[in-house]
Write a protein that holds these residues in place. Sequence first.
Motif, PDB file in Angstrom:
ATOM      1  N   ASP A   1      -7.349   5.530   0.613  1.00  0.00           N
ATOM      2  CA  ASP A   1      -8.349   5.436   1.679  1.00  0.00           C
ATOM      3  C   ASP A   1      -9.584   4.710   1.170  1.00  0.00           C
ATOM      4  O   ASP A   1      -9.668   4.343  -0.015  1.00  0.00           O
ATOM      5  N   PHE A   2     -10.534   4.531   2.059  1.00  0.00           N
ATOM      6  CA  PHE A   2     -11.790   3.889   1.704  1.00  0.00           C
ATOM      7  C   PHE A   2     -12.746   4.915   1.094  1.00  0.00           C
ATOM      8  O   PHE A   2     -12.454   6.107   1.048  1.00  0.00           O
TER       9      PHE A   2
ATOM     10  N   ALA B   1      -6.447  10.128  -3.569  1.00  0.00           N
ATOM     11  CA  ALA B   1      -6.331   9.807  -4.993  1.00  0.00           C
ATOM     12  C   ALA B   1      -6.780   8.389  -5.308  1.00  0.00           C
ATOM     13  O   ALA B   1      -7.137   8.081  -6.440  1.00  0.00           O
ATOM     14  N   PHE B   2      -6.754   7.504  -4.298  1.00  0.00           N
ATOM     15  CA  PHE B   2      -7.069   6.105  -4.516  1.00  0.00           C
ATOM     16  C   PHE B   2      -8.082   5.647  -3.465  1.00  0.00           C
ATOM     17  O   PHE B   2      -7.816   5.742  -2.264  1.00  0.00           O
ATOM     18  N   GLU B   3      -9.233   5.169  -3.923  1.00  0.00           N
ATOM     19  CA  GLU B   3     -10.243   4.639  -3.019  1.00  0.00           C
ATOM     20  C   GLU B   3     -10.308   3.122  -3.162  1.00  0.00           C
ATOM     21  O   GLU B   3     -10.351   2.602  -4.281  1.00  0.00           O
TER      22      GLU B   3
ATOM     23  N   ALA C   1      -2.921  -1.539   1.475  1.00  0.00           N
ATOM     24  CA  ALA C   1      -1.512  -1.795   1.767  1.00  0.00           C
ATOM     25  C   ALA C   1      -0.706  -1.973   0.486  1.00  0.00           C
ATOM     26  O   ALA C   1       0.436  -1.493   0.384  1.00  0.00           O
ATOM     27  N   ASN C   2      -1.284  -2.634  -0.508  1.00  0.00           N
ATOM     28  CA  ASN C   2      -0.569  -2.834  -1.778  1.00  0.00           C
ATOM     29  C   ASN C   2      -0.245  -1.507  -2.452  1.00  0.00           C
ATOM     30  O   ASN C   2       0.861  -1.304  -2.966  1.00  0.00           O
ATOM     31  N   LEU C   3      -1.198  -0.581  -2.452  1.00  0.00           N
ATOM     32  CA  LEU C   3      -0.975   0.712  -3.101  1.00  0.00           C
ATOM     33  C   LEU C   3       0.022   1.562  -2.329  1.00  0.00           C
ATOM     34  O   LEU C   3       0.867   2.249  -2.922  1.00  0.00           O
ATOM     35  N   VAL C   4      -0.062   1.511  -1.003  1.00  0.00           N
ATOM     36  CA  VAL C   4       0.916   2.249  -0.197  1.00  0.00           C
ATOM     37  C   VAL C   4       2.300   1.660  -0.397  1.00  0.00           C
ATOM     38  O   VAL C   4       3.291   2.387  -0.538  1.00  0.00           O
TER      39      VAL C   4
ATOM     40  N   GLY D   1      -1.434   5.762   3.947  1.00  0.00           N
ATOM     41  CA  GLY D   1      -2.726   5.326   4.460  1.00  0.00           C
ATOM     42  C   GLY D   1      -2.776   5.422   5.967  1.00  0.00           C
ATOM     43  O   GLY D   1      -1.754   5.672   6.626  1.00  0.00           O
ATOM     44  N   MET D   2      -3.966   5.204   6.504  1.00  0.00           N
ATOM     45  CA  MET D   2      -4.133   5.134   7.946  1.00  0.00           C
ATOM     46  C   MET D   2      -4.981   3.902   8.255  1.00  0.00           C
ATOM     47  O   MET D   2      -6.046   3.705   7.664  1.00  0.00           O
ATOM     48  N   VAL D   3      -4.499   3.077   9.181  1.00  0.00           N
ATOM     49  CA  VAL D   3      -5.166   1.836   9.549  1.00  0.00           C
ATOM     50  C   VAL D   3      -5.129   1.687  11.062  1.00  0.00           C
ATOM     51  O   VAL D   3      -4.357   2.373  11.738  1.00  0.00           O
ATOM     52  N   PRO D   4      -5.926   0.789  11.631  1.00  0.00           N
ATOM     53  CA  PRO D   4      -5.848   0.556  13.074  1.00  0.00           C
ATOM     54  C   PRO D   4      -4.442   0.120  13.492  1.00  0.00           C
ATOM     55  O   PRO D   4      -3.786  -0.660  12.794  1.00  0.00           O
TER      56      PRO D   4
END
Length: 291
Positions: A195-196, A220-222, A230-233, A240-243
């Motif tokens: 997440d951010f 765990a990852f900001e 997207a790369n980490l997911v 993650g959650m995105v629009p």
Amino acid sequence: MELQQMRYVVAVAETGGFTRAAERCHVVQSALSHQIARLEKELGARLFDRTSRSVRLTVAGEAFVPVARQALQAAERARAEVEAATGEVRGRLAVGAISAVTAVDLAHELGVFRAHYPEVRIGLQMEMSDALIGKVREGSLDVAFVGLVPGARTTGVREKVLARGELVGVVAPDHPLAGQEWTSLSRLAREVFVDFAAGSAARRQRDEAFRAAGLTSEVAFEVTTTEFLANLVRAGLGVGMVPEALASKLPGLSMVRVRPAPERTERVVWSALGPSPAAAAFLEGLGVDPG
């Protein structure tokens, strides 16, 4: 006190050195140093602490630079207003945007604007929403595209909501939720998140939905960009959650809708003092009445 002296001080503050500032301003270093020394004598205070290794703003310099930026921007705005009054749109268009902007095709819109107003200097900065709003408020950006929770209030700027939407989950192709159309927020809360940064507008969109549902989550990852999220997911390090409008544009990820879904608004913001001629033309091109 002259505008050129202010320009030199701001250049040193932004580049971190007299040599780089002179290169930016296209003058010899001795001339730039001389003008800054004259200004310091006039002000009765040193603006920079100089050592053989670094150049740092003094307390007086920290107070001077923001006001100097405003003065330079005001001078440029005055010139642009005069040019606009004679039928020419010139000056600058400094645009800011989040990496997850979906309400407009920003690259296309900037290209169209450049074709119509070739004399305008266009710049773009990608940052988080809160930082972008602050830069519009202080005048270093003319307009910015931001994403906020529906009830978020902005101060010191004008705004227009461009789109409303929801966040969706994105997971790696081999994740247990991959291929499912729906999942619950409580099920997603059991996952590790990418997440951010905590406290950012982008993070609040998800955090507020979880809080309203009485849920917590482990981040765990900001990250600072949607692309790195997207790369980490994609690497299986978290979800993650995105629009929703953006999720389909992220290759190698599986989208899953969530209920109850976090909501968001995309907005364009500009100065509360009114847009510059270039910013007004840009907003009008988007169908936004800058008032």
